[in-house]
Design an enzyme around this catalytic site. Structure first.
Site: not given
Ligand SMILES: Cc1ncc(COP(=O)(O)O)c(C=O)c1O
Ligand SMILES: Cc1ncc(COP(=O)(O)O)c(C=O)c1O
Lengths: 288, 419, 419, 288
Positions: C91, C113, C384
C-alpha cells in the site's frame, strides 16, 4: 581433614541441601539429620539468584532460602553453627564467590571491580571449617584464581564430569580437581529421576584411573539407585533433589521441623545402605 | 570481520565461558563451527547466509535521511532502517545466522529464549524458513506484555514455553533455556538472542549483526561523502549496538553512543533486589552471569537484580562483554534514557517521520532529543525495530503519563477491548 | 509506463468519471497533475518519489525463492516480498506517491478511506513522513476487526473517523470519504487506496504500484534467466494485482491470475442484499460505483451488495476498471479462494516459509495450493502484505474452524485477554 | 408540460423527499402535503445504496426508504400513485437507471451487461409521468446516453453547477442541460445549514445568461434563506434536508402521519413565502 577422607573406608553418601531452606533454624536441623543418617560429607548450597545448572526442585529450594534471608555472610555463620563432624562442601555459583571481596563497596556505582577475586570468600570459608567447593558454572578453564585460593587455604575444588565431556577437557580437569570428582550421571540439570542412566557407567569407565574418589550425582532418588551406581564402580553417591523434595513437602504441608528431619534421616539411611549394598556387588574400589 | 583473535574467548577482562560442564563441549563445538563456517566461510556458509539475508530478510536495509528530525536538531540525522528487516527488527540477522549454522552443524532442533519476543519471532521465522523444529522460552511477564509476538511465534510453528521462575522476564528465560540446553545439548542448538552468553556467542552474534554497520558505513560514505560524526544505538544485551558499531570501532573519530534503559530511576532498591532500570553499562559492575564475565546489575552480595524498563527488549541485568570492554576502554559512551523520554521519542518519531519504532529503539531517539547539542553534524541512529509489538504497552503507558505529545486515543477506548 | 493513452479515462467500456459535479474540477486538476508529474516527471517528481520509496519505503523488495513451497508443488515458486515494504504491505507505494503528489499540487491536507487499515496506515505514515495533516475514514466493523492498524494510524498522528453507515466496511468508507472530499476539495487531496474510483485514480494508482512488476520482472529474469510462466496476486480493489501484473501484461505468454475472496460461498442472498464473498471479477456484473464503471456485486435493481471476506482488505463490492477490462479481454484470469482455503494457506506459509502473510495475501497462496497442477514451472506470487494486523482474526477464525494445519493456541487462551 | 414551466411566473419552490421514507403510504401523503404547501416542482429521491453526494440527513432517509422496501419498480408505481399536479423530477444515482434494463436477467452470473443502458428506465419514467432527472454522479461527460433517452421520451435532464465548476465544464453542461440548472450553494454534500453561503451569488453570476431557470439548493432551511437566495437572483430554491428532518423527527417520535404532513406543508409555505419575498427585493427575473 580433606574431602577424600569421606570416601576412605566405604562408599560415601554425599547429600545436598540448600542452606537456609526453608529457613535458617530448620535448615540447621535438616543438615544435622543427614549427618545422623550416615552422610559421609555434605554439600551445602549457597543460593544464587540464577542457578543455571539446577532443575525445578533445587531452584525452588534456592528461592525459599533467598526469601528467608540467606546471604553469603549468613551462609558462613550457618556453617559455623552446624554441629556435624563430616566434611562440608560449599556448592554455589561463581559470581557469589567472586563478589564477596566486594561486599563492602557500593555496587551499582560504576567502580572498577577489585582484583581480589575469589580469595576473600575462600579465606572465610576456611575459617568456618568448609572443606571445599563445587561451582557448577566454573569450568576448569576459568578456575585458576579459585584453585589458587583453595590451595592457599587448604580447601578442595571439586569438578563435574559430564557425559559429554571430551577427553581433552577431562585432562584439564584432572589436573585441577581435588577432594572428589563429581560424575554427572546424565545430561541436563539436577532433579530426582526414576531410573539410572547408562551414561553413568561409561563416564566412570573414562576416569577409572583418576586418583580422586568418584562420586556420582544427578537424579539419584532411592537406595536401589545408590546400590546400582556404587555397583557400577562409583566411590560415592551425591543426592540432592530427592532430599530437597522432602524439605519442600514438609514446608508446603506445614509439618513440624522434627518430623521432616526424621524423614530426611530415614532417606539418608536408605541411601547410605544402598551404597553399602552396592559395594558388595563389586570388588572394593582401590586407591591408586 | 574484526581484527581481534577469534580464538580468544575474552574481551579484556570480560567474556569467557562460565557454563556448566555439560555445556562445555557444545560451546567448544560451536566455537569450532564459528571459526570454520563464519570466519573461514567453509562450505560457502557466509555466502548462503548473506544470500538468505538478502532474499528472505530484505537486506540491505536503507539508510534514510530524516527530514523532520534533521530540521528539528539542525544536524543531519540518518536512520538505519533495521525495522524494515523481515520480522520487524535487527534480530533476524542473528537468528538466521545461527539457525543456518545449526543446520551446517547437523543439529536437529533449535531452542531460544526471548524477552520482547523479537528474538523469539525472528528465530521462529528463521526456523520455519530452514525447516527446523523450534522451542522458545519466554518469561510469563513478557508473554503478557508482548502478546502479538507470542502469537507470531506460535503461528510460525514454534512452541512457546512459559517461564514462571522469578519475575518472568528475559533473565529467567535465558537461565531456563540454558538448563534446557544442558539436557538436550547433543542434537540441539541454543540460539542466544544477543551478544551475551559464553564465548563464542558474543563474537558470533556480533559478526552476524555486523552487516548493519557494514552497510551503514558504506551508505553513509555514499550519501554524505564521509563518515558520520556519531552513531547511536540502544543497548539491551547489545546485539544491535555491537552490530551498528562494529565496523565503526576502528574509525576513532566516530563517536559511539550506547543508549540504555534508564527505566523510572537510576536508584536501586537493594532491599528488594530491584533496579528500576536496565542501565548496566552506566551503573552496573563486574560479575559473572549467563556464561560470561561482564557488567551486571547486582546487589552487594552478587545476587542478580531484577531490572526494569518500559521496553521488554532492554529489560536485562547483563550486557554483552565486548560492549562492557569498549565502555571501559572509552571507545563507547554509555548513556541512558528513562521511560518517559523514550515514550515521548516513540511518539515523536511516529508523528514526525512516519516510522513507529520499537520502544527499545525509541530510547536511542530519546537520547538524540535530549543531547543533540552534544552531537556532531552527521548522526546515524539505528532503528533497531518497529513498534507494532508495543502498541498495547504504549497506549497503557501513555495514558498513565499524560504526555503532551501523545495522540488522543479515545476513539479506541470508546470502542472497548484490547488490541 | 504503459502504452495506452493516458488521457483516456476509459479501459474499454470500464472506467470513466462518475462523480458529483463538485468533485469534477478536483479530478480534472488531478488528471492534469498525474500527466505532468507522474507521466512527464515534471519538477523531478518521479525521481523524488522513487528515491523516497527506496529510502523510506525499503525498495527494492526481494524476489525470494520459496524452498518449501517449490518442493511441495514441484515447481519453482518465487515470492515478491511486498510484505517487507515499510508499513507491511504494498500500500505504501501508492500512498507515498499520492501524498507526494498532493504536496506538489499544493494541497494542504490529506483524506483517505481504509478497509483493512493497511491503506490507512500507509497513508498515515506517508503523511507523517511528508508532514501533511491527515484524516482516515474507516468503517466501524473494520475498526473492530483491524484494531492494531487503527492504533498505528493514530500513533502516526492521523485522525481516524469512524463510518457508521451500512455495514461499516470499505464500501461505506469510500462513499463517506468522497462526501468529505466534496466538502473540502479545494485544499484537500483524497488518497484513494486502490485502482478504483474515477479517472485518473485507476491509472495513477496502477502506475505507482507498477514498481512491483518492474522489479519482479527484472528480478525474475536475473534469477531464472527468463520470464515466469505465471504471476499470481490477490485482488480486492486490485492495486497489488495491477501493480504486480502491469509490466507483464505485454508478455502474452505469462499467465496472470487474479485471486479474489470467495468468502464462505459464491451464492448471493438477494433478499438481504448480501454476497458472502467479494468475488467481483468472477461473479459480478457491470455497473457504476464510486466514480467508475466496472464490475460490481449488485442486486438485480443495481443496489450494491454487502460483500464479505475473512480478510477486510478484499472485502469490497467493486474492483478496478482496468482489471475488469483485462478479464473481459481474456488477459487476466479471475479465480477465487474461499475463507477456509485462505486460512489454511495463511498457516502453511507461516509454518513452511517463516512468512506470516496478510489474510488478503493468503488467498493468492490458497490458489497456488489448490491449482498448482495447472500452473507452469515458474510461478511468481506477490506477498502483498504481512499478517501482523490479522493475528486476532486468524486466531478467532481458526478456532471456529478447527483446521488441521493450525497450531495449538491454548497457551494464549490460558493466559486470557485479547491480543 | 416540461420542468421550466414551474419557474415561469414567480420564483419556484422545489422540495426534495426520498420516495418511500419512512414507508410508501406516509411518503405519498408527505409529497402531496408539499404540493399543497406550494411546491412548484418536486424532486423525488429514488434511493441508492451508495449515495455519495448526500449528507447524513438524506443518507438516513435513503436507508429508511430502502428498508421499507423501495425499489426502482416500486418507485415508478409510487410516482403513478401520487395525486399532485406539479412536475416531478427523479433524483437518483446512475447505477439504478443504468441497471434497470437488466432487471430481469440473472445478475451475479458473469453475463455481459446489455447495451440498452438508461433507455428502458427513462421510457418507464415517461410513462408514469416523470418530467426529468437529476443524477448527481453523472457529469456532462458521461451523460450522453441518458441525455439521448431523455430527448427521445421528452424528459428534462438537470445538471448541478458547483462553486468549483470550471468555465470549460460550464460550457459542457450548458449544452446538455434542460428543465433547470441546479446551482449548488456550497461545497460538500446535502444537509441543512444555518447560513447562506456567498458562493451562491458568485455561482449565479457565472450563469446569468443561461436560458434555463436557475434553482439553488444545498443547505437551505428557512424562509429567510429562501428570501436571500431569490434576492440574489435565483429563479427558485431547492430544499431537501430541512424537510427530511421533519420526516425523520416524526418517524423517531412515532408521530401520526397527518401531523407530520401538516408540518411539512407549513414549512413548505414558509419557504415558498420566503422565495416570493425575495423576488420583491430584486428585478423580476427575465426569461431570455
Ligand atoms: C495486504 C493486502 N493485500 C491486498 C489488499 C487488497 O487491495 P488491492 O486489491 O488493492 O491490492 C489489501 C488491502 O487492504 C492488503 O492490505
Ligand atoms: C527492536 C529491538 N531493539 C533492541 C533490542 C535490544 O537487544 P540488543 O541490545 O541485543 O540489540 C531488542 C530486543 O529484543 C529489540 O527487540
Amino acid at each position: 581433614m580433606g574431602l577424600e577422607t569421606a570416601f576412605a573406608d566405604e562408599p560415601a553418601f554425599v547429600p545436598y541441601l540448600a542452606a537456609g531452606d526453608p529457613n535458617y533454624e530448620a535448615s540447621i536441623e535438616y543438615v544435622e539429620a543427614l549427618a545422623k543418617g550416615g552422610a559421609d560429607a555434605i554439600e551445602l548450597g549457597l543460593p544464587f539468584s540464577e542457578p543455571i545448572a539446577e532443575g525445578t526442585t533445587i531452584q525452588n529450594a534456592i528461592v525459599r532460602s533467598l526469601e528467608s534471608g540467606m546471604t553469603p555472610e549468613r551462609f558462613l555463620g550457618f556453617v559455623a553453627d552446624l554441629d556435624v563432624d563430616v566434611p562440608l562442601v560449599c556448592m554455589t555459583y561463581y559470581n557469589l564467590i567472586y563478589q564477596y571481596g566486594e561486599s563492602d563497596s557500593e555496587t551499582a556505582s560504576g567502580e572498577t571491580a577489585s582484583q581480589e577475586g575469589p580469595r576473600p570468600f575462600v579465606e572465610k570459608a576456611a575459617e568456618v571449617g568448609l572443606e571445599g567447593f563445587v561451582v557448577p558454572d566454573l569450568p576448569a578453564e576459568e578456575a585458576g584464581p579459585l584453585r589458587d585460593a583453595c590451595d592457599e587455604f587448604g580447601l578442595d575444588l571439586v569438578f563435574i564430569v559430564a557425559p559429554t565431556t571430551t577427553e581433552e577437557r577431562l585432562e584439564r580437569m584432572r589436573e585441577q580437581v581435588s577432594g572428589y570428582v563429581y560424575v554427572q550421571a546424565r545430561l541436563g540439570v539436577t532433579g530426582a529421576r526414576d531410573d539410572v542412566d547408562d551414561a553413568t557407567e561409561e563416564s566412570l569407565a573414562r576416569i577409572t584411573d583418576w586418583d580422586v574418589p568418584k562420586a556420582v550425582g544427578f537424579g539419584i532418588k532411592t537406595g536401589d539407585h545408590a546400590e546400582r551406581i556404587v555397583g557400577a564402580g562409583a566411590d560415592g553417591v551425591i543426592v540432592g533433589s530427592a532430599l530437597v523434595d522432602i524439605v519442600a513437602e514438609g514446608y508446603e504441608n506445614g509439618d513440624p521441623t522434627g518430623e521432616v528431619a526424621a524423614r530426611l534421616e530415614a532417606l539418608a539411611r536408605e541411601l547410605k545402605a544402598g551404597a553399602l549394598r552396592g559395594a558388595r556387588t563389586r570388588p572394593q574400589p582401590e586407591r591408586t | 570481520m574484526s581484527t581481534e583473535d577469534a580464538h580468544d574467548p575474552k574481551f579484556g577482562e570480560y567474556g569467557g565461558q562460565f557454563v556448566p560442564e555439560a555445556l562445555m563441549p557444545a560451546i567448544e563445538e560451536l566455537a569450532d563451527a564459528y571459526e570454520r563456517y563464519v570466519l573461514d566461510n567453509e562450505d560457502g556458509f557466509m555466502n548462503e547466509f548473506r544470500s538468505r539475508l538478502a532474499d528472505f530478510g530484505g537486506r540491505p536495509t536503507p539508510l534514510q535521511y530524516a527530514d523532520q528530525l534533521s530540521e528539528r536538531y539542525d544536524t543531519d540525522v540518518y536512520l538505519k532502517r533495521e525495522d524494515l528487516l523481515h520480522g520487524g527488527a535487527h534480530k533476524l540477522n542473528n537468528a538466521l545466522g545461527q539457525v543456518l549454522l545449526a543446520k551446517y552443524m547437523g543439529k536437529e532442533r533449535i531452542i531460544a529464549e526471548t524477552g520482547a519476543g523479537q528474538h523469539g519471532t525472528a528465530t521462529a521465522m528463521a526456523a520455519a524458513h530452514l525447516d527446523m523444529p523450534c522451542e522458545i522460552y519466554m518469561g510469563e511477564t513478557d508473554i503478557a506484555r508482548q502478546r502479538p509476538n507470542v502469537f507470531r511465534m506460535k503461528i510460525n510453528g514454534s512452541e512457546v514455553v512459559p517461564v514462571t521462575v522469578g519475575r518472568g522476564t528475559l533473565k529467567e528465560a535465558i537461565s531456563e533455556t540454558m538448563r534446557e540446553w544442558a539436557t538436550t545439548v547433543e542434537n540441539t542448538h541454543y540460539v542466544i538472542g544477543s551478544v551475551v552468553g559464553p564465548h563464542p556467542f558474543p563474537k558470533m552474534v556480533r559478526d552476524f549483526q555486523a552487516v548493519i554497520s557494514e552497510e551503514a558505513r558504506e551508505q553513509a560514505i555514499e550519501k554524505t561523502g564521509g563518515l558520520p560524526t556519531d552513531v547511536v544505538a540502544c543497548a539491551g544485551g547489545g546485539s544491535n549496538t555491537m552490530g551498528t558499531f562494529a565496523e565503526f570501532v576502528p574509525d576513532e573519530d566516530v563517536a559511539l553512543h550506547a543508549v540504555e534503559a534508564g527505566g523510572s530511576s537510576l536508584q536501586v532498591d537493594e532491599e528488594e533486589g530491584v533496579a528500576p532500570n536496565s542501565a548496566t553499562l552506566s551503573t552496573g559492575d563486574e560479575g559473572v552471569l549467563h556464561g560470561a564475565r561482564t557488567k551486571l546489575l547486582q546487589d552487594s552480595d552478587g545476587q542478580i537484580m531484577e531490572s526494569h524498563s518500559v521496553s521488554a527488549g532492554l529489560d536485562y541485568a547483563g550486557v554483552g562483554p565486548e560492549l562492557a570492554h569498549l565502555v571501559d576502554e572509552g571507545r563507547v559512551t554509555p548513556v541512558n534514557v528513562d521511560d518517559d523520554l523514550a515514550l515521548e521519542a516513540f511518539h515523536r518519531l511516529s508523528q514526525d517521520e512516519g516510522i513507529i519504532p520499537a520502544l527499545e529503539t525509541a530510547h536511542a531517539f530519546g537520547y538524540v532529543e535530549k543531547y543533540h547539542d552534544d552531537l556532531g553534524d552527521t548522526v546515524v541512529v539505528n532503528v533497531s525495530g518497529r513498534g507494532d509489538k508495543d502498541l498495547e504497552t504504549v497506549i497503557e503507558e501513555t495514558t498513565e503519563r499524560d504526555l503532551d505529545i501523545a495522540p488522543d486515543m479515545s476513539i479506541l477506548q470508546r470502542m472497548g477491548g484490547g488490541l
